[in-house]
Design a protein around this motif. Structure first.
Motif, PDB file in Angstrom:
ATOM      1  N   ARG A 104     -27.311  36.107  24.536  1.00  0.00           N
ATOM      2  CA  ARG A 104     -27.902  34.795  23.878  1.00  0.00           C
ATOM      3  C   ARG A 104     -26.869  34.076  23.373  1.00  0.00           C
ATOM      4  N   THR A 105     -26.730  32.766  24.147  1.00  0.00           N
ATOM      5  CA  THR A 105     -25.601  32.042  23.857  1.00  0.00           C
ATOM      6  C   THR A 105     -25.811  30.743  23.039  1.00  0.00           C
ATOM      7  N   GLY A 106     -24.859  30.037  22.602  1.00  0.00           N
ATOM      8  CA  GLY A 106     -24.994  28.708  22.080  1.00  0.00           C
ATOM      9  C   GLY A 106     -25.524  27.851  23.118  1.00  0.00           C
ATOM     10  N   SER A 107     -26.057  26.617  22.699  1.00  0.00           N
ATOM     11  CA  SER A 107     -26.771  25.486  23.756  1.00  0.00           C
ATOM     12  C   SER A 107     -25.792  25.017  24.502  1.00  0.00           C
ATOM     13  N   GLY A 108     -24.400  24.774  24.128  1.00  0.00           N
ATOM     14  CA  GLY A 108     -23.410  24.042  24.931  1.00  0.00           C
ATOM     15  C   GLY A 108     -23.141  24.831  26.383  1.00  0.00           C
ATOM     16  N   GLU A 109     -22.569  23.873  27.252  1.00  0.00           N
ATOM     17  CA  GLU A 109     -22.252  24.717  28.550  1.00  0.00           C
ATOM     18  C   GLU A 109     -21.042  25.501  28.324  1.00  0.00           C
ATOM     19  N   ALA A 110     -20.130  25.202  27.614  1.00  0.00           N
ATOM     20  CA  ALA A 110     -18.824  25.717  27.455  1.00  0.00           C
ATOM     21  C   ALA A 110     -19.288  27.361  26.828  1.00  0.00           C
ATOM     22  N   GLU A 111     -20.243  27.234  25.659  1.00  0.00           N
ATOM     23  CA  GLU A 111     -20.557  28.704  25.225  1.00  0.00           C
ATOM     24  C   GLU A 111     -21.522  29.608  26.214  1.00  0.00           C
ATOM     25  N   THR A 112     -22.355  28.827  26.823  1.00  0.00           N
ATOM     26  CA  THR A 112     -22.906  29.587  27.767  1.00  0.00           C
ATOM     27  C   THR A 112     -22.226  30.070  28.802  1.00  0.00           C
ATOM     28  N   LEU A 113     -21.199  29.562  29.439  1.00  0.00           N
ATOM     29  CA  LEU A 113     -20.455  30.191  30.474  1.00  0.00           C
ATOM     30  C   LEU A 113     -19.158  31.141  29.804  1.00  0.00           C
ATOM     31  N   ARG A 114     -18.720  30.821  28.453  1.00  0.00           N
ATOM     32  CA  ARG A 114     -18.011  31.809  28.179  1.00  0.00           C
ATOM     33  C   ARG A 114     -18.825  33.024  27.749  1.00  0.00           C
ATOM     34  N   GLY A 115     -19.903  33.129  27.162  1.00  0.00           N
ATOM     35  CA  GLY A 115     -20.868  34.240  26.963  1.00  0.00           C
ATOM     36  C   GLY A 115     -21.098  34.895  28.085  1.00  0.00           C
TER      37      GLY A 115
END
Length: 163
Positions: free
Chosen positions: A14-25
């Motif tokens: 479960r990642t943050g809502s931003g693109e960078a957080e999703t990709l890095r997660g």
């Protein structure tokens, strides 16, 4: 056929809502999955080819170390095929540690990236750097593909399954 062992299956992050957080997660999730496939695999099977192409667990993790270094740290690789083999003297623990250290270095580079469209910062600029977005997407694809290979190889070695 080895007795079936079950490792803890970890669901996608479960990642943050931003693109960078999703990709890095997702990249970190796959990195952990890959290292877990190698961790605890017995010698010499961890370095023994599981398929006719010669693919083995330790070689896959060694290769991903070089891909991380090339993609995020700008290190030059002259023989990609050679990266699929760990040195005979390298233990599984050493290859895992080297991979994790490389991931930490790559993450430090990524921590300073605020624009996914900007090029990955490189210490030397002999060749153009890809965008951070491209680099993250490429590493998700590359790590996910090899983690899938590693899932199968690990199950063939000792029956262990799970991420």
């Amino acid at each position: 056929m080895p007795a079936t062992a079950r490792r803890r299956d970890t669901p996608p992050p479960r990642t943050g809502s931003g693109e960078a957080e999703t990709l890095r997660g997702f990249l970190d999730y796959l990195r952990d999955s890959m290292a877990a496939n190698v961790d605890g695999a017995p010698e010499p099977q961890v370095r023994t080819a599981g398929v006719p192409s010669g693919t083995n667990l330790l070689g896959l993790l060694n290769h991903l170390t070089f891909v991380e270094r090339s993609t995020f740290l700008g290190e030059e690789v002259t023989d990609w095929q050679a990266t699929f083999r760990a040195a005979p003297k390298d233990s599984a623990a050493e290859v895992i540690a080297r991979y994790r250290q490389t991931v930490e270095r790559a993450n430090r580079v990524l921590d300073g990236c605020t624009d996914l469209g900007a090029p990955v910062p490189r210490p030397r600029s002999e060749r153009p750097a890809p965008s951070v977005r491209w680099a993250l997407t490429h590493m998700i694809e590359e790590t996910g593909r090899h983690a899938g290979h590693a899932d199968i190889l690990r199950e063939l070695i000792d029956g262990a399954t799970g991420r």
